[in-house]
Write a protein that holds these residues in place. Structure first.
Motif, PDB file in Angstrom:
ATOM      1  N   ASN A 347      19.017  47.954  52.208  1.00  0.00           N
ATOM      2  CA  ASN A 347      20.372  47.255  52.055  1.00  0.00           C
ATOM      3  C   ASN A 347      20.358  45.638  52.151  1.00  0.00           C
ATOM      4  O   ASN A 347      20.785  44.998  52.718  1.00  0.00           O
ATOM      5  CB  ASN A 347      21.526  47.637  53.260  1.00  0.00           C
ATOM      6  N   THR A 348      19.363  45.349  51.068  1.00  0.00           N
ATOM      7  CA  THR A 348      19.193  44.030  50.847  1.00  0.00           C
ATOM      8  C   THR A 348      20.364  43.105  50.200  1.00  0.00           C
ATOM      9  O   THR A 348      20.768  43.587  49.078  1.00  0.00           O
ATOM     10  CB  THR A 348      17.715  43.652  50.199  1.00  0.00           C
ATOM     11  N   ARG A 349      20.435  42.157  50.482  1.00  0.00           N
ATOM     12  CA  ARG A 349      21.362  41.224  49.458  1.00  0.00           C
ATOM     13  C   ARG A 349      20.897  39.922  49.322  1.00  0.00           C
ATOM     14  O   ARG A 349      20.496  39.089  50.395  1.00  0.00           O
ATOM     15  CB  ARG A 349      22.979  40.995  50.205  1.00  0.00           C
ATOM     16  N   PHE A 350      20.578  39.736  48.221  1.00  0.00           N
ATOM     17  CA  PHE A 350      20.009  38.421  47.726  1.00  0.00           C
ATOM     18  C   PHE A 350      20.720  37.571  46.960  1.00  0.00           C
ATOM     19  O   PHE A 350      21.086  38.117  46.024  1.00  0.00           O
ATOM     20  CB  PHE A 350      18.458  38.438  47.353  1.00  0.00           C
ATOM     21  N   ASP A 351      21.226  36.331  46.986  1.00  0.00           N
ATOM     22  CA  ASP A 351      22.043  35.365  45.907  1.00  0.00           C
ATOM     23  C   ASP A 351      21.158  34.275  45.846  1.00  0.00           C
ATOM     24  O   ASP A 351      21.232  33.370  46.497  1.00  0.00           O
ATOM     25  CB  ASP A 351      23.456  35.213  46.751  1.00  0.00           C
ATOM     26  N   ALA A 352      20.495  34.089  44.832  1.00  0.00           N
ATOM     27  CA  ALA A 352      19.534  32.944  44.493  1.00  0.00           C
ATOM     28  C   ALA A 352      20.519  31.754  44.173  1.00  0.00           C
ATOM     29  O   ALA A 352      20.045  30.563  44.757  1.00  0.00           O
ATOM     30  CB  ALA A 352      19.017  33.039  43.249  1.00  0.00           C
ATOM     31  N   ALA A 353      21.692  32.021  43.766  1.00  0.00           N
ATOM     32  CA  ALA A 353      22.609  30.845  43.621  1.00  0.00           C
ATOM     33  C   ALA A 353      22.916  29.921  44.740  1.00  0.00           C
ATOM     34  O   ALA A 353      22.858  29.029  44.947  1.00  0.00           O
ATOM     35  CB  ALA A 353      23.603  31.241  42.722  1.00  0.00           C
ATOM     36  N   SER A 354      23.321  30.800  45.772  1.00  0.00           N
ATOM     37  CA  SER A 354      23.720  30.277  47.140  1.00  0.00           C
ATOM     38  C   SER A 354      22.558  30.057  48.208  1.00  0.00           C
ATOM     39  O   SER A 354      22.712  29.702  49.221  1.00  0.00           O
ATOM     40  CB  SER A 354      24.938  31.119  47.447  1.00  0.00           C
ATOM     41  N   GLY A 355      21.282  30.690  47.700  1.00  0.00           N
ATOM     42  CA  GLY A 355      20.218  30.577  48.542  1.00  0.00           C
ATOM     43  C   GLY A 355      20.529  31.406  49.994  1.00  0.00           C
ATOM     44  O   GLY A 355      19.940  31.212  50.983  1.00  0.00           O
ATOM     45  N   THR A 356      21.024  32.686  49.890  1.00  0.00           N
ATOM     46  CA  THR A 356      21.486  33.301  51.039  1.00  0.00           C
ATOM     47  C   THR A 356      20.668  34.889  50.892  1.00  0.00           C
ATOM     48  O   THR A 356      20.538  35.574  49.684  1.00  0.00           O
ATOM     49  CB  THR A 356      22.834  33.825  51.172  1.00  0.00           C
ATOM     50  N   LEU A 357      20.196  35.329  51.911  1.00  0.00           N
ATOM     51  CA  LEU A 357      19.389  36.678  51.928  1.00  0.00           C
ATOM     52  C   LEU A 357      19.830  37.215  53.465  1.00  0.00           C
ATOM     53  O   LEU A 357      20.038  36.818  54.382  1.00  0.00           O
ATOM     54  CB  LEU A 357      17.964  36.310  52.031  1.00  0.00           C
ATOM     55  N   SER A 358      20.226  38.646  53.312  1.00  0.00           N
ATOM     56  CA  SER A 358      20.277  39.302  54.253  1.00  0.00           C
ATOM     57  C   SER A 358      19.863  40.758  54.431  1.00  0.00           C
ATOM     58  O   SER A 358      19.429  41.347  53.198  1.00  0.00           O
ATOM     59  CB  SER A 358      21.876  39.439  54.494  1.00  0.00           C
ATOM     60  N   MET A 359      19.865  41.495  55.223  1.00  0.00           N
ATOM     61  CA  MET A 359      19.257  42.914  55.509  1.00  0.00           C
ATOM     62  C   MET A 359      19.956  43.688  56.631  1.00  0.00           C
ATOM     63  O   MET A 359      20.470  43.017  57.566  1.00  0.00           O
ATOM     64  CB  MET A 359      17.835  43.009  55.736  1.00  0.00           C
ATOM     65  N   SER A 360      20.390  45.009  56.441  1.00  0.00           N
ATOM     66  CA  SER A 360      20.931  45.851  57.296  1.00  0.00           C
ATOM     67  C   SER A 360      20.384  47.158  57.341  1.00  0.00           C
ATOM     68  O   SER A 360      20.685  48.068  56.674  1.00  0.00           O
ATOM     69  CB  SER A 360      22.391  46.143  57.005  1.00  0.00           C
ATOM     70  N   PRO A 361      18.826  47.328  57.636  1.00  0.00           N
ATOM     71  CA  PRO A 361      18.096  48.400  57.614  1.00  0.00           C
ATOM     72  C   PRO A 361      18.437  49.534  58.124  1.00  0.00           C
ATOM     73  O   PRO A 361      18.967  49.573  59.457  1.00  0.00           O
ATOM     74  CB  PRO A 361      16.868  47.727  58.197  1.00  0.00           C
ATOM     75  N   GLU A 362      18.239  50.676  57.728  1.00  0.00           N
ATOM     76  CA  GLU A 362      18.543  52.145  58.215  1.00  0.00           C
ATOM     77  C   GLU A 362      17.105  52.984  58.091  1.00  0.00           C
ATOM     78  O   GLU A 362      16.770  53.427  57.007  1.00  0.00           O
ATOM     79  CB  GLU A 362      19.551  52.733  57.344  1.00  0.00           C
ATOM     80  N   VAL A 363      16.591  53.011  59.255  1.00  0.00           N
ATOM     81  CA  VAL A 363      14.842  53.492  59.368  1.00  0.00           C
ATOM     82  C   VAL A 363      15.186  54.946  59.576  1.00  0.00           C
ATOM     83  O   VAL A 363      15.804  55.489  60.602  1.00  0.00           O
ATOM     84  CB  VAL A 363      14.476  52.856  60.495  1.00  0.00           C
ATOM     85  N   THR A 364      14.432  55.618  58.942  1.00  0.00           N
ATOM     86  CA  THR A 364      14.269  57.226  59.078  1.00  0.00           C
ATOM     87  C   THR A 364      12.894  57.340  59.458  1.00  0.00           C
ATOM     88  O   THR A 364      11.701  56.835  58.698  1.00  0.00           O
ATOM     89  CB  THR A 364      14.753  57.824  57.636  1.00  0.00           C
ATOM     90  N   LYS A 365      12.595  58.392  60.413  1.00  0.00           N
ATOM     91  CA  LYS A 365      11.056  58.506  60.720  1.00  0.00           C
ATOM     92  C   LYS A 365      10.876  59.700  60.658  1.00  0.00           C
ATOM     93  O   LYS A 365      11.477  61.025  60.851  1.00  0.00           O
ATOM     94  CB  LYS A 365      11.094  58.111  62.046  1.00  0.00           C
ATOM     95  N   PHE A 366       9.525  60.025  59.887  1.00  0.00           N
ATOM     96  CA  PHE A 366       8.939  61.304  59.709  1.00  0.00           C
ATOM     97  C   PHE A 366       7.941  61.560  60.771  1.00  0.00           C
ATOM     98  O   PHE A 366       6.910  60.852  60.842  1.00  0.00           O
ATOM     99  CB  PHE A 366       8.243  61.639  58.209  1.00  0.00           C
TER     100      PHE A 366
END
Length: 607
Positions: A347-366
């Motif tokens: 769930n990555t969000r990167f905006d080069a124009a504003s120089g912002t980056l965020s993540m909201s990871p959802e981890v699944t394990k096998f």
């Protein structure tokens, strides 16, 4: 006489006609020597298609034959990248075995050889009856990334290339053009200098919009920057200019050894992913983690803990494997020495124009348990997974070669490799089918005094069926802590060397030497074998010159980087990088980058 002529008045006419026809034919043969039947003149001395000789052969006359129109090269169809078009229905594969339910959320498959695999899937650390809410399947290797560079271990999801760009190789020479000093760490009763296995540097030419919002040094802000990112044994992640070796920004001081290879985001996002190999530094301990770094400011943005209650391995939680990322679905795939396989929706969000980056990871394990493996340390994965569409291939420390449907998180087939395997699987898609190549080491079959040597097994499998295509064995000596067999990832031949695959094999005659072997891809037969006085854990790299000729690079324990001819195995040149080179090189255009135990990173020009 005159009476006879009067009796046969047509005879003279017939003779005249025959003479005339003969003369016409002779003239035609002189004018059109060959090819009258199809209207073409063969072996014509006239280079142009619009001039032809006259009957006298002296004066040319113009004709109306146009110049032939060149046939245009066919435009290749666009690569399919839509996961829904790429996903394979595993129930239709000839290797598919239906699963049975052991208990709620736990399943088992039993294969034709009597082996079983028992498995579960966890989300938020709770066992679930897993059903994906989106389709995950990877494109072909050439569509893995649109970025310029080598962005993960061996370049892509097929793990088949560690070089990028073009080069005009004329002198067939290697020249060191820069060096960058590094350090060392003492940990786990050993000394860890410079960079080690697998230690392949990541190289990327940043998109301009990304470069301008990162915290790189001012002198590189307006430069078309190709950056080397190199996490190594001394506990640092280095950022260097490919052309000069100068630091492009401050290094990240993790403080604990990194043995494996990192990964830069294949979308050109300012994200770098890396595991760690050791959790000690001069008596100081920390937790094992797999990390993602925000390269806008070099801060840690996300991590996975290596010590996990779900692990059958116990407290060991290193991450030597290099991750792979689906840019179409924003999904990270990585594996751990704790024996778990991770599928993370970032769930990555990167905006080069504003120089912002965020993540909201959802981890699944096998989580899985194979009947091939012994309890405990056998559960752990150190090689980097190869992926064909939704089929992931990896081998664990216990010798279980696993084909996993990464979309549904369901095993497809498995095979008993018989020993630990750190070498990464290489995948090849051909007109004859899809195949994987893998090779094990000499470890658990000899450890504890069981034997002094064993066979290293190099194998080719049908990737969809699990059928063994061929096997080539080399007897290798056991050496505690520094394993024999194959540790490097093979060079998969392409273009002018497309008939072969090249493996370095360790300790074939002693606990120090080795071989470099080129095997025929179709039969497994030896094309050539080169004896090495000193073994190599490094992965050989293929580089193609502008004239179409392919060359190879090989590094080894003796500290040399070699430029060799993959047609024969013979050296063309070599250059010393000090001491043992366990790390594997990356190549961008005509510059190779690699580190050694000499506590240096080198830039080497291929001339």
């Amino acid at each position: 006489m005159s009476q006879q002529k009067n009796k046969n008045p047509n005879r003279l006419i017939t003779i005249v006609v025959l003479l005339a026809v003969t003369l016409v034919i002779l003239l035609a043969l002189l004018v059109f020597p060959r090819g009258l039947g199809n209207g073409l003149v063969a072996n014509s001395p006239t280079p142009s298609g619009n001039i032809s000789p006259t009957s006298s052969g002296n004066e040319p006359i113009e004709t109306n034959i146009p110049d032939p129109t060149p046939t245009p090269e066919p435009t290749p169809p666009p690569e399919i990248t839509d996961p829904e078009q790429l996903v394979l229905d595993i129930t239709k594969l000839p290797s598919y075995v239906s699963k049975t339910t052991v208990s709620e959320g736990t399943y088992q498959k039993k294969f034709s050889d009597g082996a079983t695999i028992t498995y579960s899937v966890y989300q938020n650390d709770k066992k679930v009856d897993y059903k994906p809410d989106y389709v995950l399947a990877f494109p072909r290797a050439k569509a893995y990334t649109e970025q310029q560079g080598v962005t993960t271990f061996r370049g892509n999801n097929y793990r088949d290339i560690a070089s990028y760009g073009t080069r005009d190789i004329k002198e067939k020479k290697l020249e060191i053009i820069w060096e960058q000093s590094t350090g060392a760490i003492s940990a786990h009763n050993s000394y860890w200098p410079g960079s080690g296995w697998t230690g392949q540097p990541i190289i990327i030419n940043w998109p301009e919009e990304t470069r301008k919002v990162m915290n790189i040094n001012e002198e590189f802000k307006n430069k078309d920057l190709t950056e080397v990112i190199y996490p190594i044994l001394d506990g640092n992640i280095y950022f260097l200019d490919l052309e000069t070796g100068k630091p492009t920004r401050n290094k990240i001081n993790l403080g604990f050894s990194i043995k494996g290879t990192g990964m830069v985001d294949p979308r050109g996002y300012p994200l770098f992913y890396t595991g760690m190999g050791l959790n000690e530094n001069n008596g100081k301990l920390t937790e094992f983690k797999y990390r993602a770094y925000n390269l806008l400011n070099q801060s840690e943005i996300f991590s996975i803990m290596g010590r996990d209650s779900l692990s059958y391995r116990g407290k060991w939680g290193a991450f030597d494997s290099s991750g792979i990322l689906s840019k179409e679905t924003d999904t990270l795939i990585n594996v751990g020495e704790n024996g778990l396989i991770y599928k993370t929706k970032l769930n990555t969000r990167f905006d080069a124009a504003s120089g912002t980056l965020s993540m909201s990871p959802e981890v699944t394990k096998f989580q899985y348990k194979s009947s091939y493996n012994s309890p405990g340390a056998d559960y752990g994965i150190e090689n980097s997974p190869a992926i064909y569409r939704n089929l992931m291939f990896t081998v664990d420390n216990g010798g279980t070669l696993l084909c996993l449907d990464i979309n549904n998180l369901e095993p497809v087939w498995m095979y008993d490799i018989k020993d630990d395997t750190d070498s990464t699987i290489v995948l090849e898609e051909t007109e004859d089918g899809v195949f994987i190549y893998t090779a094990n080491e000499v470890d658990k079959r000899c450890a504890g005094g069981k034997a002094s040597k064993a066979d290293c097994n190099i194998r080719k499998f049908n990737a969809l069926t699990g059928e063994l295509v061929w096997q080539r064995d080399y007897t290798c000596y056991y050496r505690s802590g520094i394993n024999g067999g194959v540790l490097g990832t093979p060079l998969l031949g392409k273009d002018d060397i497309a008939d072969r695959i090249i493996f370095p094999v360790c300790f074939t005659g002693s606990q120090m030497d080795g071989k470099l072997v080129a095997l025929d891809k179709k039969t497994g037969e030896e094309i050539w074998v080169r004896e090495l006085a000193n073994y190599s854990w490094s992965s050989p790299v293929d580089i193609k010159s502008d004239d179409g000729k392919t060359y190879g690079l090989l590094c080894g324990y003796d500290g040399f980087m070699r430029l060799f001819d993959p047609m024969t195995g013979e050296d063309l040149d070599k250059v010393s990088l000090g001491v043992n080179i366990e790390s594997s090189p990356s190549v961008y255009n005509d510059i190779a980058v690699v580190g050694s135990y000499a506590q240096k990173i080198f830039g080497v020009r291929i001339k």
